[in-house]
Design a protein around this motif. Structure first.
Motif, PDB file in Angstrom:
ATOM      1  N   LEU A   1       0.814  -1.120  -0.128  1.00  0.00           N
ATOM      2  CA  LEU A   1       0.092  -0.051  -0.111  1.00  0.00           C
ATOM      3  C   LEU A   1       0.879   1.017  -0.022  1.00  0.00           C
ATOM      4  CD1 LEU A   1      -2.685  -1.155   2.752  1.00  0.00           C
ATOM      5  CD2 LEU A   1      -2.702  -1.200   0.274  1.00  0.00           C
ATOM      6  N   VAL A   2       0.519   2.420  -0.520  1.00  0.00           N
ATOM      7  CA  VAL A   2       1.212   3.427  -0.668  1.00  0.00           C
ATOM      8  C   VAL A   2       0.246   4.658  -0.175  1.00  0.00           C
ATOM      9  CG1 VAL A   2       2.593   5.349  -2.130  1.00  0.00           C
ATOM     10  CG2 VAL A   2       2.396   2.719  -2.798  1.00  0.00           C
ATOM     11  N   PHE A   3       0.620   5.048   0.791  1.00  0.00           N
ATOM     12  CA  PHE A   3       0.003   6.496   1.374  1.00  0.00           C
ATOM     13  C   PHE A   3       0.512   7.603   1.181  1.00  0.00           C
ATOM     14  CE2 PHE A   3      -0.775   2.681   3.733  1.00  0.00           C
ATOM     15  CZ  PHE A   3      -2.170   2.815   4.388  1.00  0.00           C
TER      16      PHE A   3
ATOM     17  N   ILE B   1      -4.805   6.768  -1.109  1.00  0.00           N
ATOM     18  CA  ILE B   1      -4.007   5.503  -0.669  1.00  0.00           C
ATOM     19  C   ILE B   1      -4.090   4.615  -2.036  1.00  0.00           C
ATOM     20  CG2 ILE B   1      -4.141   3.614   0.827  1.00  0.00           C
ATOM     21  CD1 ILE B   1      -5.778   5.295   2.887  1.00  0.00           C
ATOM     22  N   PHE B   2      -3.174   4.159  -2.351  1.00  0.00           N
ATOM     23  CA  PHE B   2      -2.874   3.201  -3.682  1.00  0.00           C
ATOM     24  C   PHE B   2      -2.767   2.018  -3.104  1.00  0.00           C
ATOM     25  CE2 PHE B   2      -1.106   7.275  -5.398  1.00  0.00           C
ATOM     26  CZ  PHE B   2      -2.403   7.487  -6.451  1.00  0.00           C
ATOM     27  N   ARG B   3      -3.177   0.963  -3.997  1.00  0.00           N
ATOM     28  CA  ARG B   3      -2.718  -0.503  -3.796  1.00  0.00           C
ATOM     29  C   ARG B   3      -1.688  -0.759  -4.932  1.00  0.00           C
ATOM     30  NH1 ARG B   3      -7.216  -2.642  -5.304  1.00  0.00           N
ATOM     31  NH2 ARG B   3      -7.937  -3.070  -3.294  1.00  0.00           N
ATOM     32  N   LYS B   4      -0.277  -1.096  -4.546  1.00  0.00           N
ATOM     33  CA  LYS B   4       0.715  -1.284  -5.553  1.00  0.00           C
ATOM     34  C   LYS B   4       0.701  -2.703  -5.938  1.00  0.00           C
ATOM     35  CE  LYS B   4       5.395  -0.276  -6.045  1.00  0.00           C
ATOM     36  NZ  LYS B   4       6.743   0.362  -5.569  1.00  0.00           N
ATOM     37  N   LYS B   5       0.506  -3.046  -7.219  1.00  0.00           N
ATOM     38  CA  LYS B   5       0.873  -4.419  -7.732  1.00  0.00           C
ATOM     39  C   LYS B   5       1.716  -4.299  -8.568  1.00  0.00           C
ATOM     40  CE  LYS B   5      -3.500  -6.582  -6.584  1.00  0.00           C
ATOM     41  NZ  LYS B   5      -4.882  -7.031  -6.838  1.00  0.00           N
ATOM     42  N   GLU B   6       1.751  -4.275  -9.999  1.00  0.00           N
ATOM     43  CA  GLU B   6       2.535  -4.088 -10.957  1.00  0.00           C
ATOM     44  C   GLU B   6       2.195  -2.571 -11.077  1.00  0.00           C
ATOM     45  OE1 GLU B   6      -0.095  -6.542 -11.640  1.00  0.00           O
ATOM     46  OE2 GLU B   6       1.469  -8.072 -10.970  1.00  0.00           O
ATOM     47  N   ASP B   7       1.241  -1.914 -11.220  1.00  0.00           N
ATOM     48  CA  ASP B   7       1.010  -0.424 -11.158  1.00  0.00           C
ATOM     49  C   ASP B   7       0.181   0.174  -9.972  1.00  0.00           C
ATOM     50  OD1 ASP B   7       1.045   1.866 -12.646  1.00  0.00           O
ATOM     51  OD2 ASP B   7      -0.603   1.613 -13.810  1.00  0.00           O
TER      52      ASP B   7
END
Length: 118
Positions: A4-6, A81-87
């Motif tokens: 996760l990216v906050f 807040i992002f979910r980071k997988k490939e992007d």
């Protein structure tokens, strides 16, 4: 690894930090970053948030908006807040975060998103 990216709605650096502290103390109702307001008091990270993020078992990255834009070469509407997988995929928008009333609601919202994150 998924994470996760906050991203907070403030810039990095000591001057920005001092301005944020002053704003939170003098005029908290107009402070521009609801995510920071949920996770930090005027001077430090809230204990409940620190415990949650240390024990959740999912990597989390915390950035100010200027750091995020430099690292990922993109912009967003902050806080986010992002979910980071490939992007990067928006997990919680500014609108979503602004609706949260307290830290417990933020923690519950992040927990709900975790099955899709891991």
């Amino acid at each position: 690894m998924k994470s996760l990216v906050f991203v907070y709605n403030s810039n990095s650096g000591p001057i920005s930090g001092l301005l944020d502290i002053g704003h939170k103390i003098l005029s908290p109702e107009t402070y521009q970053c609801s995510l920071c307001d949920l996770t930090h008091d005027a001077f430090a990270e809230k204990e409940g948030w620190r415990e949650f993020r240390k024990n959740i078992g999912v990597p989390m990255e915390f950035l100010h908006k200027d750091e995020f834009e430099k690292k990922y070469d993109r912009t967003a509407i902050y806080p986010v807040i992002f979910r980071k997988k490939e992007d990067l995929e928006v997990l919680m928008s500014k609108e979503d975060i602004d609706k949260l009333k307290n830290l417990d609601e933020l923690i519950e919202a992040v927990k709900k998103a975790l099955p899709e994150t891991t």
